[in-house]
Design a protein around this motif. Sequence first.
Motif, short mmCIF file in Angstrom:
data_model
loop_
_atom_site.label_atom_id
_atom_site.label_comp_id
_atom_site.label_asym_id
_atom_site.label_seq_id
_atom_site.Cartn_x
_atom_site.Cartn_y
_atom_site.Cartn_z
N UNK A 140 0.80 -1.22 0.00
CA UNK A 140 0.00 0.00 0.00
C UNK A 140 0.83 1.26 0.00
N UNK A 141 2.10 1.15 -0.39
CA UNK A 141 2.98 2.31 -0.34
C UNK A 141 3.38 2.84 -1.70
N UNK A 142 2.46 2.86 -2.66
CA UNK A 142 2.78 3.31 -4.01
C UNK A 142 2.74 4.82 -4.10
N UNK A 143 3.26 5.33 -5.21
CA UNK A 143 3.27 6.77 -5.45
C UNK A 143 1.86 7.28 -5.67
N UNK A 144 1.59 8.57 -5.38
CA UNK A 144 0.25 9.14 -5.60
C UNK A 144 -0.21 9.01 -7.05
N UNK A 145 0.73 8.95 -8.00
CA UNK A 145 0.34 8.86 -9.40
C UNK A 145 -0.42 7.57 -9.70
N UNK A 146 -0.20 6.51 -8.89
CA UNK A 146 -0.85 5.24 -9.13
C UNK A 146 -2.18 5.09 -8.41
N UNK A 147 -2.54 6.09 -7.58
CA UNK A 147 -3.75 5.96 -6.78
C UNK A 147 -5.01 5.86 -7.62
N UNK A 148 -5.00 6.46 -8.81
CA UNK A 148 -6.19 6.40 -9.66
C UNK A 148 -6.34 5.05 -10.34
N UNK A 149 -5.26 4.26 -10.39
CA UNK A 149 -5.31 2.97 -11.07
C UNK A 149 -5.56 1.81 -10.12
N UNK A 150 -4.95 1.85 -8.95
CA UNK A 150 -4.98 0.72 -8.03
C UNK A 150 -5.66 1.14 -6.73
N UNK A 151 -6.57 0.29 -6.26
CA UNK A 151 -7.27 0.58 -5.02
C UNK A 151 -7.66 -0.68 -4.29
N UNK A 152 -8.11 -0.49 -3.06
CA UNK A 152 -8.59 -1.61 -2.26
C UNK A 152 -9.93 -2.08 -2.80
N UNK A 153 -10.38 -3.27 -2.40
CA UNK A 153 -11.69 -3.74 -2.85
C UNK A 153 -12.78 -2.73 -2.51
N UNK A 154 -13.63 -2.44 -3.49
CA UNK A 154 -14.73 -1.50 -3.29
C UNK A 154 -14.40 -0.06 -3.58
N UNK A 155 -13.12 0.23 -3.87
CA UNK A 155 -12.72 1.62 -4.11
C UNK A 155 -13.11 2.10 -5.50
N UNK A 156 -13.45 1.19 -6.41
CA UNK A 156 -13.86 1.57 -7.76
C UNK A 156 -12.72 1.84 -8.71
N UNK A 157 -11.50 1.46 -8.33
CA UNK A 157 -10.35 1.64 -9.22
C UNK A 157 -10.37 0.55 -10.29
N UNK A 158 -9.72 0.80 -11.44
CA UNK A 158 -9.70 -0.23 -12.50
C UNK A 158 -9.04 -1.54 -12.07
N UNK A 159 -8.10 -1.45 -11.12
CA UNK A 159 -7.40 -2.64 -10.65
C UNK A 159 -7.48 -2.70 -9.14
N UNK A 160 -7.76 -3.91 -8.63
CA UNK A 160 -7.96 -4.13 -7.19
C UNK A 160 -6.74 -4.82 -6.62
N UNK A 161 -6.24 -4.30 -5.50
CA UNK A 161 -5.15 -4.94 -4.78
C UNK A 161 -5.71 -5.47 -3.46
#
Length: 676
Positions: A140-161
Amino acid sequence: MIASPPGRFGRIGRRGAAGPAALHPSGTARALFLDVAADRGDPLPPSLWGRLLARDVDPGTLLGAWEVSRWIPGAFDDRPALAGLMVALGQTVATGGSYLSLASDAGPGRTGLADRLTRLGFDGGERDAIVSLANGLARGGTSPALAALFGAPGAGAPFVVSRDALYPETLWSFEERVAASLGARLARALPPLGEADDEPLAAVSMGADGSSLGAEQMAAVRACLTQPLTLVTGGPGTGKTSTIVALLRASFRRGLTADQVAIAAPTGRAAQRIAVSLRATPPDVNGGAVAVSTLHRLLGIPAVRRPRLDLEAPEFHAGWRLPHRLVIVDEASMIDLFLMSDLLAAVADDARLVLVGDADQLPSVRLGAVFRELCGALPELTCRLTTSYRMNPDDAAGAAILGVASGLGAALDPTAIPSRPRARELTFSGIEHLPRAGLSGLVDRWLEELLGGDAAVAGLARFRFSPDEQGLLAPGPGLEELGEALRRHARVRLLCVTRTADAVAGADALNGLLHDRLLATSAAADAWNGDNSPPVFLPGEPVTILRNDHARGLWNGDQGVVIRTSTEGREELGVAFPRGDGIVVHALGELTDNVGLGFALTVHKAQGSEYDRVALILPSGDGPLLTREILYTALTRARHGVVIVGNLALFTLGASRKLERASGLGERLARGRPAP
């Protein structure tokens, strides 16, 4: 492709989506002529693109990964690592997995991310950068630039971690949907089906072939009558069809009528097989015949999907349920994640659902291994049939096949398989090994001894068949010879791991080899009266249907034989197919784009079929398809004889590894259910 928008039909990793391999999104000319310049700043430069293509990574997956890496605007140092991670995810999904494990070392029985990247063709520096990015995502320590792509379950991001698993959001949602549907079904108490006693069972204890049902089969029938969900798994010949017949008889004796029961299968061919079995031993039906159909037809999913702005929903779904009180699905191992989601949503809350299949067999060619996972996660709802009635252990040949097939998961001793140095020493009984050098001799013997050789082709070519308006053949000259040809080809088959990827051991290569052998004989040449261009098909050759043809009642994998026809003075080639007790003929010209030579089939295509004898042609080298499941499926197609052709070390290697299909469905089911 990875870049497909989330949605029911946004399939991931579609083959061929990018067109010819030479195309590159940064510009084909740059990729071909200015590759040094093109490498600068390109997340998947042409040099890496070429390496990945050489490892059989799908061009559509590469294009999707390239697009995703461009979703982050401006300067972004990790863009190449992001593109590489998307390549690994896309390739995992393209081979049937739901997620990519972000763990560098995934543990016993699983391929870690670092090894997976190496196999794909990434070098050390590229691999380390991708693993570093994956570790950051997992923590969960990625750069802010990746926040729009990767998210927790239910966050609505294109990719779920989720912990160390990376999902496309679409696949995460479908796994959640299937797990929730199953959880709700198992939590409900169903009303009793008639009188809950064993009197109906005692009256239906005879199997589909007239023999008495075994204890395992009777236990399965009892479970199906009482549980909201029952999983019946067993190898070929273990009496699954007899169990279905007995279940129908017991259900009718408990008051169900035919219109309250549905029987379906994932493919038209499988549905046809179960329908034929029911006609051969009809159960005591209340109110007419039981409907048998494909799953798509049962759920009302259109047979042909066309690109549309709106999503094509099934006719039956969570808001409009199936009217049946008992739904039986055969060949359930072929059901993918998406189709299982549709099925669970459509079955009524008060209906019993029975899934019948073989958990050890090849899973769906699409996403997931749902039936296998359900059998593992829900042992209390799983009935296992272990006694084989097809390969009688008292028969030495059948016992040899059964012994090797059932022992594939253990440490296989290759010396237990008798080796024949030359094809002329083969007995075509039990299980035998032939080195690759003997393939040509095997083809000669197979053609002459098991298929009748060029004499059978020339003999059948003497006749001109005249079908009626419905395409049926009336008794007449050549009908007996044609019937024997159909039976002869139905008894034996060459099985291959791949269709086109292997130029020597693929199904296309073997079909071409046998066709050329027949074409080279004088009898075959006389049969087609050749002009300057050799024919694609000869009278007497076997062909197979490539796709379902609902209009003609032909299903993917159906087998026919090419014949000469004469209608109103016009001569042409046709294809004869067995149809019940008769033979139906379709003009070859009508089937041209949907028929191929059928001497050899892939193991996937032969799934569900039974033969007296098969020859398994091992690939020239190792590959991702060479697994325990594909070997098990190939061996268990045969009743009396199997010849394994090729390097036995490859067979041993394949037997040692289980097909990897990364999925969290089983874990979710186990985690979401209360302790017993």
